[in-house]
Design a protein around this motif. Structure first.
Motif, short mmCIF file in Angstrom:
data_model
loop_
_atom_site.label_atom_id
_atom_site.label_comp_id
_atom_site.label_asym_id
_atom_site.label_seq_id
_atom_site.Cartn_x
_atom_site.Cartn_y
_atom_site.Cartn_z
N THR A 103 23.15 -114.46 -32.52
CA THR A 103 23.11 -113.21 -33.42
C THR A 103 24.46 -112.53 -33.36
O THR A 103 24.65 -111.71 -34.36
N GLY A 104 25.06 -112.31 -32.23
CA GLY A 104 26.13 -111.50 -32.16
C GLY A 104 25.85 -110.07 -32.02
O GLY A 104 26.52 -109.10 -31.75
N GLU A 105 24.43 -109.58 -31.88
CA GLU A 105 23.94 -108.41 -31.73
C GLU A 105 23.75 -107.98 -29.94
O GLU A 105 23.60 -109.07 -29.37
N TRP A 106 24.07 -106.88 -29.53
CA TRP A 106 23.83 -106.41 -28.39
C TRP A 106 22.17 -105.83 -28.16
O TRP A 106 21.54 -105.55 -28.92
N ALA A 140 25.75 -92.39 -24.74
CA ALA A 140 26.52 -91.77 -25.88
C ALA A 140 27.29 -92.68 -26.59
O ALA A 140 27.43 -92.48 -27.63
N ASP A 141 27.63 -93.99 -26.04
CA ASP A 141 28.44 -94.83 -26.75
C ASP A 141 27.42 -96.05 -27.40
O ASP A 141 28.23 -96.80 -28.15
N LEU A 142 26.27 -95.99 -27.53
CA LEU A 142 25.29 -96.94 -28.02
C LEU A 142 25.69 -97.03 -29.45
O LEU A 142 25.53 -98.22 -30.22
N ASP A 143 25.88 -96.03 -30.41
CA ASP A 143 26.11 -96.05 -31.69
C ASP A 143 27.17 -97.14 -32.04
O ASP A 143 27.17 -97.59 -33.18
N ALA A 144 28.16 -97.32 -31.19
CA ALA A 144 29.26 -98.13 -31.29
C ALA A 144 29.00 -99.61 -31.52
O ALA A 144 29.91 -100.44 -31.58
N TYR A 145 27.78 -99.99 -31.05
CA TYR A 145 27.24 -101.28 -30.79
C TYR A 145 26.39 -101.71 -31.98
O TYR A 145 25.52 -101.02 -32.17
#
Length: 127
Positions: free
Chosen positions: A27-30, A114-119
Motif C-alpha cells: 500500500t505504501g502506507e506506514w 510529534a512527527d507522525l503527521d508527516a507519514y
C-alpha cells in the motif's frame, strides 16, 4: 468469501519515545507491525512474531493497549478474499535486532510521535 480475521499489532516504543513503523510494500502506507494470527498461536505470540518478521526488531510485550475495529474498513485481496479485521494492539519494547526491510516492508524506522503527521498512515491505523 468474507471473514472476520483476528490480527495483532505491536506498538513498540524505544528508549527515546520513538514508535516503530514499517512502510507496507502493498500500500505504501506506514503502519505498526502486525498481521493475522496463526492457528495454535496466542494473540501476543502473533504480535511478537509479526514484529520480527516485518521489521527485524525483537520485542517484548510490556502492556495491552486495546482492541480496535472499523466496520467501514473492508480489505479486499486480489485472490478474492475479503476481510473486516479487528486488531489486538499490544505495547512493547525492543530487546534486540535491527530495523530491516523485507518482502513486506520497504521501510522500517522509529518515528517520534510529534512527527507522525508527516507519514502516510491509514485512518484505521491512526485510530
Amino acid at each position: 468469501m468474507a471473514a472476520n480475521i483476528p490480527a495483532s499489532n505491536l506498538l513498540v516504543v524505544d528508549d527515546d519515545g520513538g514508535i516503530l513503523l514499517q512502510r507496507r510494500r502493498n500500500t505504501g502506507e506506514w503502519a505498526l507491525p502486525g498481521g493475522a494470527q496463526g492457528i495454535g498461536e496466542t494473540a501476543a505470540q502473533c504480535a511478537i512474531r509479526e514484529c520480527l518478521e516485518e521489521t527485524g526488531i525483537i520485542a517484548e510485550i510490556t502492556g495491552f493497549l486495546g482492541i480496535y475495529t472499523n466496520p467501514k474498513h473492508i480489505v479486499a485481496y486480489t485472490d478474492g478474499e475479503i476481510r473486516q479485521q479487528y486488531e489486538n494492539t499490544y505495547i512493547g519494547h525492543p530487546v534486540g535486532g535491527e530495523p530491516t526491510i523485507n518482502d513486506e516492508a520497504d521501510g522500517v524506522r522509529f518515528v517520534q510521535p510529534a512527527d507522525l503527521d508527516a507519514y502516510d498512515i491509514h485512518a484505521s491505523m491512526r485510530q
